[in-house]
Write a protein that holds these residues in place. Structure first.
Motif, PDB file in Angstrom:
ATOM      1  N   GLN A 182      24.045 -30.114   0.132  1.00 58.79           N
ATOM      2  CA  GLN A 182      23.398 -29.412  -1.180  1.00 58.79           C
ATOM      3  C   GLN A 182      22.301 -28.268  -0.501  1.00 58.79           C
ATOM      4  OE1 GLN A 182      21.402 -32.164  -3.542  1.00 58.79           O
ATOM      5  NE2 GLN A 182      20.345 -30.491  -4.651  1.00 58.79           N
ATOM      6  N   TRP A 183      21.650 -28.417   0.418  1.00 57.96           N
ATOM      7  CA  TRP A 183      20.727 -27.374   0.674  1.00 57.96           C
ATOM      8  C   TRP A 183      21.664 -26.275   1.219  1.00 57.96           C
ATOM      9  CZ3 TRP A 183      19.631 -25.048   5.652  1.00 57.96           C
ATOM     10  CH2 TRP A 183      18.659 -24.352   5.662  1.00 57.96           C
ATOM     11  N   GLN A 185      24.425 -25.143   0.213  1.00 61.03           N
ATOM     12  CA  GLN A 185      25.033 -24.646  -1.011  1.00 61.03           C
ATOM     13  C   GLN A 185      23.988 -23.724  -1.726  1.00 61.03           C
ATOM     14  OE1 GLN A 185      28.022 -27.108  -3.005  1.00 61.03           O
ATOM     15  NE2 GLN A 185      27.453 -28.494  -1.540  1.00 61.03           N
ATOM     16  N   GLU A 186      22.668 -24.254  -1.638  1.00 58.17           N
ATOM     17  CA  GLU A 186      21.716 -23.426  -2.080  1.00 58.17           C
ATOM     18  C   GLU A 186      21.381 -22.267  -1.614  1.00 58.17           C
ATOM     19  OE1 GLU A 186      18.433 -26.643  -2.160  1.00 58.17           O
ATOM     20  OE2 GLU A 186      19.114 -27.482  -4.191  1.00 58.17           O
ATOM     21  N   ALA A 191      31.017 -24.634  -0.476  1.00 58.84           N
ATOM     22  CA  ALA A 191      31.273 -26.165  -0.160  1.00 58.84           C
ATOM     23  C   ALA A 191      32.097 -26.399   1.174  1.00 58.84           C
ATOM     24  CB  ALA A 191      31.599 -26.977  -1.307  1.00 58.84           C
TER      25      ALA A 191
END
Length: 317
Positions: A182-183, A185-186, A191
């Motif tokens: 998630q980090w 991708q932020e 992905a």
């Protein structure tokens, strides 16, 4: 400063401890540099010097008070950062010296010029030589109010037990794979690339991002793996590969990737029931030799001969 979630959680716990009077004068942050140990130590140091954060109920430095502005300008009189200095030849030293720690000890004995606190960040603390560590120990044994020592280290084993025992310790652990993905991708990574890089970096999101930002690293890793696969089945010539690797400016990383690949092969063979005790031991021995070769690169030993011998052993496994 924007911190990653695992860094923010460390900072928030420290700020809470400060508010409750539980924050010790010496903090030891341990973990891989790519997980942001130094960035977290700096954020904590900024918080300790900030005069606006507590008034506004912030868990990070406000960025607007006089202290924060001086820090941003690199001219805060109560902030001291100790790391590798240049030697007389203008090259970076490989250790933190006793003179640096003696100078720091003298500075810590002075009153805070802005009247808040005096903060010193030492990184990497596990690179202090013996005399420097002894000088630091004397400072740790004589704490003074409003003086904070923030030690950042890659490895606990290189710090003496006496220094470790006098610090409040925080060990940085790898985040979960879900949190890491998630980090990443932020940070703007798609992905698929995030997952592939995270796997290559053995679950370290900071290292994965570092490799993704350098367009040569991950292709180099794949190239090393392909080369070793070819040599293992009798394709390619060890002497040609050794000469090519020896001339590469990326040789330390090549050997690191080679060692990682060997370890992966050993684990896969064991998991599939294909490894004997002898074969597992042989690959483990090669893994150790690859890492030892990497450590010897700074010596006068012939790099090409060391690597050639290493690749000959790999071809015979």
């Amino acid at each position: 400063m924007t911190l990653a979630p695992w860094q923010s959680s460390v900072l928030e716990r420290s700020v809470q401890a400060l508010a409750e009077g539980r924050l010790g004068h010496a903090q030891l942050l341990v973990g891989p540099p790519t997980l942001g140990t130094l960035e977290t130590a700096r954020a904590l140091g900024e918080m300790l010097l900030c005069t606006g954060a507590s008034e506004q109920g912030l868990s990070q430095a406000c960025g607007r008070c006089k202290s924060c502005l001086l820090l941003a300008a690199g001219s805060h009189p109560d902030w001291h950062e100790i790391t590798f200095e240049d030697n007389p030849q203008g090259k970076k030293r490989s250790e933190i010296t006793v003179d640096q720690l003696r100078a720091l000890r003298d500075k810590l004995q002075l009153s805070a010029q802005l009247g808040v606190a005096v903060v010193a960040v030492i990184h990497p603390a596990d690179a202090m030589n013996h005399s420097a560590a002894n000088t630091l120990l004397k400072t740790l044994e004589e704490p003074q109010p409003g003086r904070y020592l923030l030690l950042v280290a890659d490895s606990l084993s290189r710090l003496s037990a006496t220094i470790r025992s006098r610090c409040q310790r925080t060990e940085f652990r790898l985040p979960t794979s879900v949190a890491s993905l998630q980090w990443l991708q932020e940070q703007g990574v798609d992905a698929a690339r995030a997952g592939s890089a995270l796997q290559a970096a053995r679950g370290n999101p900071g290292l994965a991002l570092e490799w993704l930002q350098d367009e040569e690293i991950l292709p180099l890793r794949e190239q090393v793996r392909t080369t070793l696969q070819a040599l293992a089945v009798g394709k390619g010539k060890p002497e040609e590969t050794a000469a090519k690797w020896a001339d590469s400016s990326q040789l330390p990383m090549i050997l690191e990737f080679a060692a990682d690949y060997a370890l992966e092969q050993q684990r896969a063979a064991i998991a599939n029931g294909e490894a004997t005790v002898k074969s597992a031991t042989t690959i483990a021995d090669w893994f150790d030799r690859a890492n030892q070769t990497r450590k010897l690169l700074s010596t006068t030993v012939r790099k090409d001969l060391m690597i050639y011998e290493l690749l000959l052993r790999w071809s015979s496994l």
